[in-house]
Design an enzyme around this catalytic site. Structure first.
Site, PDB file in Angstrom:
ATOM      1  N   ARG A 224       0.849  -1.188   0.000  1.00  0.00           N
ATOM      2  CA  ARG A 224       0.000   0.000   0.000  1.00  0.00           C
ATOM      3  C   ARG A 224       0.887   1.241   0.000  1.00  0.00           C
ATOM      4  NH1 ARG A 224      -3.777  -2.616  -1.553  1.00  0.00           N
ATOM      5  NH2 ARG A 224      -5.693  -3.057  -0.397  1.00  0.00           N
ATOM      6  N   HIS A 272      -0.872   0.562  -9.596  1.00  0.00           N
ATOM      7  CA  HIS A 272      -1.575  -0.396  -8.726  1.00  0.00           C
ATOM      8  C   HIS A 272      -2.123  -1.575  -9.548  1.00  0.00           C
ATOM      9  CE1 HIS A 272      -3.819  -0.740  -4.642  1.00  0.00           C
ATOM     10  NE2 HIS A 272      -3.691  -1.933  -5.202  1.00  0.00           N
TER      11      HIS A 272
HETATM   12  C1  GLV Z   1      -5.345  -4.700  -4.103  1.00  0.00           C
HETATM   13  O1  GLV Z   1      -4.536  -3.912  -3.811  1.00  0.00           O
HETATM   14  C2  GLV Z   1      -5.992  -5.582  -3.199  1.00  0.00           C
HETATM   15  O2  GLV Z   1      -6.074  -5.302  -1.986  1.00  0.00           O
HETATM   16  O3  GLV Z   1      -6.459  -6.614  -3.677  1.00  0.00           O
END
Ligand code: GLV
Length: 309
Positions: A224, A272
């Site tokens: 994160r 991401h």
């Molecule tokens: C993505 O970041 C997830 O938490 O699946």
């Protein structure tokens, strides 16, 4: 009535509705905004929560996260009796493990260096090491950390793992807790962050941590954005303490225009995409959990709400 409510991506909702209808006939699977009577909704599927949504569901029992993590959900909105389940599914674990292997191999074989050399018109071969001469450290030994180790270890890397409480993972030498943190960091050429984001881990990728790694080590953050202190990364890269960073997650997402990460020659920024929930596979994890719930069995991925993961 017991109904399930899917929120978020409409295409995923429609697919899941169709598959659940086929695999669990008679299940009342609804897709937001077609909530029907909100009092029927016992199970909610969501990536994020709004206060209005939670307040509108008086009989909610279980929240199923779309993601492997749950920190993006404001769990303080949920009454304490509501159970929370993170997503464990082969799509996320496989995509994550592939990304980690790709990034580790790229760093190991100096791809960032050769890309820069090519752009500068330089022919500049470096010493070539074997994977066995490179140590990759994985912080966080949950599903995704273990899956990544299972990909890294057969490549021949020396793999170390670190987690808050002690676990054994095939293919890695594992360290645990604060007492063993420095010994772990001191050996790591490539550090992979796959920790859950909690009050204890927020900002863990900071100047102090970078200083404990060997000079010239590199970072892969696929957990994160909140784990990383961005200014400390820039300082560590600019001073040579760190060589390169793969950064797949940021805070905020997306980063604002003109953020220094975009143009930084030592940062490889991706939006991401390292580990992604795949709607085609995740629905089967959801169905397996719904069946467990109906049978009164423990759910795969239920979090300890006090601990946050
Ligand atoms: C993505 O970041 C997830 O938490 O699946």
């Amino acid at each position: 009535m017991t109904a399930i409510l899917h929120t978020g991506d409409a295409e995923r909702g429609a697919l899941w509705q169709e598959i659940v209808a086929r695999e669990m006939p008679g299940t009342d699977f609804r897709c937001w905004p077609d909530v029907g009577d909100p009092a029927d909704i016992r199970y909610l599927i969501a990536w994020t929560l709004t206060p209005e949504l939670v307040a509108s569901l008086p009989n909610l029992e279980i929240l199923f996260s779309i993601g492997a993590g749950v920190d993006q959900l404001d769990l303080s909105l949920l009454p304490p009796h509501v159970r929370v389940v993170r997503m464990i599914e082969s799509g996320i674990t496989n995509t994550m493990a592939e990304f980690v292997a790709m990034a580790a191999l790229s760093l190991h074989r100096d791809l960032p260096f050769y890309i820069a050399s090519q752009r500068a018109g330089r022919w500049d071969p470096q010493d070539v090491l074997l994977c066995s001469e490179r140590t990759v450290g994985v912080m966080g030994l949950g599903e995704l950390g273990r899956a990544s180790i299972a990909r890294l270890s057969p490549l021949g890397f020396r793999v170390l793992g670190w987690s808050r409480s002690r676990v054994e993972v095939p293919g890695a030498t594992c360290f645990a807790g604060q007492d063993e943190f420095d010994a772990f960091l001191g050996q790591v050429d490539i550090l992979v962050c796959l920790l859950p984001l909690t009050d204890d881990t927020r900002g863990i990728l900071c100047r102090d941590l970078f200083a404990k790694m060997p000079r010239g080590a590199s970072l892969i953050n696929v957990a994160r954005g909140g784990h990383l202190v961005q200014d400390d990364l820039l300082t560590a890269l600019d001073s040579g303490q760190l060589l390169y960073a793969f950064v797949d997650v940021t805070d905020p997402e997306p980063l604002p225009d003109a953020h220094p990460f975009y143009g930084h020659p030592a940062i490889f920024l991706t939006p991401h995409i390292a580990g992604v929930t795949r709607k085609e596979t995740a629905v089967h994890s959801l169905i397996a959990n719904l069946r467990r719930e109906l049978a009164g069995e423990p759910l795969a991925g239920e979090i300890d709400r006090g601990r946050g993961y």
